[in-house]
Motif scaffolding. Structure first.
Motif, PDB file in Angstrom:
ATOM      1  N   THR A  99       0.790  -1.330   0.063  1.00  0.00           N
ATOM      2  CA  THR A  99      -0.018   0.018   0.045  1.00  0.00           C
ATOM      3  C   THR A  99       0.969   1.139   0.031  1.00  0.00           C
ATOM      4  O   THR A  99       2.182   1.081   0.467  1.00  0.00           O
ATOM      5  N   ALA A 100       0.175   2.267  -0.456  1.00  0.00           N
ATOM      6  CA  ALA A 100       0.976   3.406  -0.268  1.00  0.00           C
ATOM      7  C   ALA A 100       1.803   3.895   1.050  1.00  0.00           C
ATOM      8  O   ALA A 100       2.561   4.401   1.133  1.00  0.00           O
ATOM      9  N   GLU A 101       0.696   3.603   1.961  1.00  0.00           N
ATOM     10  CA  GLU A 101       0.887   3.936   3.372  1.00  0.00           C
ATOM     11  C   GLU A 101       2.317   3.047   3.735  1.00  0.00           C
ATOM     12  O   GLU A 101       3.226   3.569   4.732  1.00  0.00           O
ATOM     13  N   ASP A 102       2.312   1.738   3.336  1.00  0.00           N
ATOM     14  CA  ASP A 102       3.561   0.910   3.791  1.00  0.00           C
ATOM     15  C   ASP A 102       4.817   1.619   3.174  1.00  0.00           C
ATOM     16  O   ASP A 102       5.840   1.684   3.689  1.00  0.00           O
ATOM     17  N   MET A 103       4.724   2.331   2.051  1.00  0.00           N
ATOM     18  CA  MET A 103       5.934   2.665   1.250  1.00  0.00           C
ATOM     19  C   MET A 103       6.247   4.090   1.695  1.00  0.00           C
ATOM     20  O   MET A 103       7.228   4.763   1.639  1.00  0.00           O
ATOM     21  N   PHE A 104       5.298   4.986   1.905  1.00  0.00           N
ATOM     22  CA  PHE A 104       5.414   6.448   2.159  1.00  0.00           C
ATOM     23  C   PHE A 104       5.050   6.932   3.437  1.00  0.00           C
ATOM     24  O   PHE A 104       4.790   8.350   3.617  1.00  0.00           O
ATOM     25  N   GLY A 105       4.295   6.118   4.238  1.00  0.00           N
ATOM     26  CA  GLY A 105       3.654   6.567   5.259  1.00  0.00           C
ATOM     27  C   GLY A 105       4.569   7.104   6.261  1.00  0.00           C
ATOM     28  O   GLY A 105       5.098   6.448   7.388  1.00  0.00           O
ATOM     29  N   VAL A 106       5.017   8.564   6.162  1.00  0.00           N
ATOM     30  CA  VAL A 106       5.842   8.999   7.155  1.00  0.00           C
ATOM     31  C   VAL A 106       5.200  10.105   7.745  1.00  0.00           C
ATOM     32  O   VAL A 106       5.925  10.763   8.698  1.00  0.00           O
ATOM     33  N   GLU A 107       4.073  10.381   7.758  1.00  0.00           N
ATOM     34  CA  GLU A 107       3.417  11.514   8.528  1.00  0.00           C
ATOM     35  C   GLU A 107       3.503  11.245  10.259  1.00  0.00           C
ATOM     36  O   GLU A 107       3.498  10.291  10.535  1.00  0.00           O
TER      37      GLU A 107
END
Length: 310
Positions: A293-301
């Motif tokens: 998922t996008a959260e897995d790859m980019f979830g840096v908030e």
């Protein structure tokens, strides 16, 4: 087993042998291994032409497992962050980017076995109309071509000049933690291009805040390849020879407008290839195991405190 890979020049062939562990007698077998692996991945729609795949093998120093991981990540990024690839060469902003000289790659390498050099001038685009993501998406048309067209870039790596003249607070505010994470994943983790140095010129107030945040996302090797020259061009010339730079940077390699014309012609040459390339990516519903998922790859908030500018 015949392969369709362009022969390297003697200087690059020696560098590939020493630094990338390339053995000409093994390349055909390695390429076939990667093609067989791709054919068995139900979720992966990937190019299988030899020149494309050998770029990933070289970028991973001929580690078959790392090559598989990087190929999978490359196409996953295309699917999970389509905004990084969504401006095709026929989009008006692509022509605007070339006309303004926002992103160019210098056609001439500093030496037969030297890294390729690109120049990024984000202050040239209007931050009220476009985002840094637009610039990245447009520039990816050129970066895709480099992977199959320029052996210096693949074997010797790339250096970037980031000229921040004209950058405003509006430009800085586009550099969210999520945006920076996507930029780093795309360039450091999902691309076979090896980063050999980033050189910052004309740095404005507030720049150190962005640089500090970027360093949190870079690996140690790439952290040590950041150079801040500000207005000291003589220091830049110690890393990148003056004669390969555009006239605007004190060089002898033509004007930025002439280099942009070179890329217009190159994109025209590769237009059908770029059109074909739009079909590739991943179908996460078919990935064996857990879909990415996008959260897995980019979830840096939340990984950064809110950036504070002076």
């Amino acid at each position: 087993m015949a392969v369709s890979v362009r022969p390297l020049t003697p200087a690059l062939a020696e560098k590939a042998r020493k630094e990338l562990f390339e053995e000409p007698g093994r390349v055909a077998g390695d390429l076939q291994h990667i093609k067989d692996w791709i054919a068995k991945q139900p979720h992966l729609r990937a190019r299988t032409d030899d020149q494309w795949l050998v770029a990933f093998l070289r970028g991973c120093k001929f580690s078959l497992e790392r090559t598989k991981q990087k190929l999978d990540l490359h196409y996953s990024v295309r699917t999970m962050a389509p905004e990084l690839y969504g401006i095709h060469y026929d989009n008006p902003f692509f022509e605007e980017m070339l006309s303004l000289g926002v992103f160019i790659v210098l056609p001439k390498s500093p030496a037969p076995d030297a890294p390729l050099v690109s120049i990024v001038r984000p202050g040239r685009y209007d931050a009220s109309k476009h985002s840094i993501m637009d610039v990245l998406a447009a520039s990816n048309n050129l970066l895709k071509i480099l992977l199959v067209d320029n052996d210096n870039a693949i074997v010797a790596g790339s250096q970037s000049i980031l000229d921040l003249e004209g950058v405003t607070m509006a430009h800085f505010l586009q550099m969210t933690s999520s945006t920076m994470k996507k930029m780093i994943v795309m360039s450091q983790d999902a691309s076979p291009l090896r980063m050999k140095g980033t050189h910052y010129l004309n740095t404005p107030p507030g720049f150190e805040t962005i640089l500090t945040a970027m360093k949190l996302l870079l690996n140690e090797k790439n952290k040590n390849r950041l150079f801040v020259h500000n207005k000291n061009y003589e220091e830049l010339y110690k890393h990148i020879p003056q004669d390969v730079l555009p006239i605007e940077y004190g060089g002898k390699a033509g004007t930025i407008a002439e280099i942009s014309d070179y890329w217009r012609a190159k994109v025209k040459e590769y237009s059908a290839w770029l059109d074909e390339d739009l079909q590739y990516g991943t179908d996460e519903s078919k990935r064996p195991g857990k879909p990415k998922t996008a959260e897995d790859m980019f979830g840096v908030e939340g990984s950064f405190r809110q950036l504070e500018f002076d």
